[in-house]
Design a protein around this motif. Structure first.
Motif, mmCIF file in Angstrom:
data_model
loop_
_atom_site.group_PDB
_atom_site.id
_atom_site.type_symbol
_atom_site.label_atom_id
_atom_site.label_comp_id
_atom_site.label_asym_id
_atom_site.label_seq_id
_atom_site.Cartn_x
_atom_site.Cartn_y
_atom_site.Cartn_z
ATOM 1 N N PHE A 61 12.748 35.825 24.167
ATOM 2 C CA PHE A 61 12.913 34.475 24.681
ATOM 3 C C PHE A 61 12.740 34.463 26.197
ATOM 4 C CE2 PHE A 61 15.623 31.126 26.457
ATOM 5 C CZ PHE A 61 15.026 30.012 25.882
ATOM 6 N N ARG A 62 13.317 35.434 26.857
ATOM 7 C CA ARG A 62 13.221 35.480 28.323
ATOM 8 C C ARG A 62 11.785 35.725 28.786
ATOM 9 N NH1 ARG A 62 18.649 38.850 28.683
ATOM 10 N NH2 ARG A 62 20.102 37.099 28.762
ATOM 11 N N ASN A 66 22.757 39.861 14.087
ATOM 12 C CA ASN A 66 23.413 40.587 15.176
ATOM 13 C C ASN A 66 22.590 41.794 15.613
ATOM 14 O OD1 ASN A 66 25.603 38.909 15.479
ATOM 15 N ND2 ASN A 66 26.838 40.012 13.981
ATOM 16 N N GLN A 100 19.662 40.508 17.768
ATOM 17 C CA GLN A 100 20.018 39.566 18.830
ATOM 18 C C GLN A 100 19.431 39.984 20.179
ATOM 19 O OE1 GLN A 100 24.215 39.161 19.359
ATOM 20 N NE2 GLN A 100 24.033 37.307 20.587
ATOM 21 N N HIS A 101 19.531 41.239 20.533
ATOM 22 C CA HIS A 101 19.032 41.705 21.825
ATOM 23 C C HIS A 101 17.517 41.509 21.923
ATOM 24 C CE1 HIS A 101 18.968 43.905 25.555
ATOM 25 N NE2 HIS A 101 18.026 44.703 25.071
ATOM 26 N N MET A 109 15.694 39.415 20.298
ATOM 27 C CA MET A 109 15.394 37.983 20.330
ATOM 28 C C MET A 109 15.605 37.424 21.736
ATOM 29 S SD MET A 109 16.915 36.798 16.578
ATOM 30 C CE MET A 109 18.058 35.758 17.363
ATOM 31 N N LEU A 110 16.680 37.826 22.383
ATOM 32 C CA LEU A 110 16.937 37.349 23.745
ATOM 33 C C LEU A 110 15.869 37.843 24.713
ATOM 34 C CD1 LEU A 110 20.810 37.687 24.009
ATOM 35 C CD2 LEU A 110 19.476 35.589 24.064
ATOM 36 N N GLU A 111 15.456 39.088 24.578
ATOM 37 C CA GLU A 111 14.391 39.624 25.428
ATOM 38 C C GLU A 111 13.093 38.856 25.240
ATOM 39 O OE1 GLU A 111 13.170 43.756 25.444
ATOM 40 O OE2 GLU A 111 15.261 44.299 25.819
ATOM 41 N N GLU A 129 9.776 32.236 27.733
ATOM 42 C CA GLU A 129 10.280 30.964 28.234
ATOM 43 C C GLU A 129 10.821 31.139 29.648
ATOM 44 O OE1 GLU A 129 10.157 28.016 26.714
ATOM 45 O OE2 GLU A 129 9.240 28.852 24.922
#
Length: 78
Positions: A72-73, A62, A65-66, A68-70, A76
């Protein structure tokens, strides 16, 4: 450290090895109850370790998470 498929197999190796050795020992000594108790205790200890470590891993996930999302964006593009 990245985990490969073969190292995952090595991590799971003690389970069938313990069952096989336990079966041989129980058959040779006629101590089925003792072997079942030892293997059952090891299984319960494993479940306890999983329950004990699950919350810290979830908390760490948790927290990251932020990021990881950054990542990924960025890597990808859609």
């Amino acid at each position: 450290m990245a985990m490969t498929e073969s190292s995952r197999g090595l991590i799971l190796f003690p389970i069938p090895f313990g069952l096989g050795v336990g079966t041989i020992v129980a058959y040779a000594t006629d101590g089925w109850l003792l072997v079942a108790t030892v293997l059952g205790g090891a299984g319960l200890a494993g479940l306890g370790v999983v329950a004990w470590t699950l919350r810290p891993f979830a908390r760490q996930l948790n927290q990251h998470q932020h990021a990881m999302l950054e990542g990924f964006r960025e890597n990808e593009p859609v």
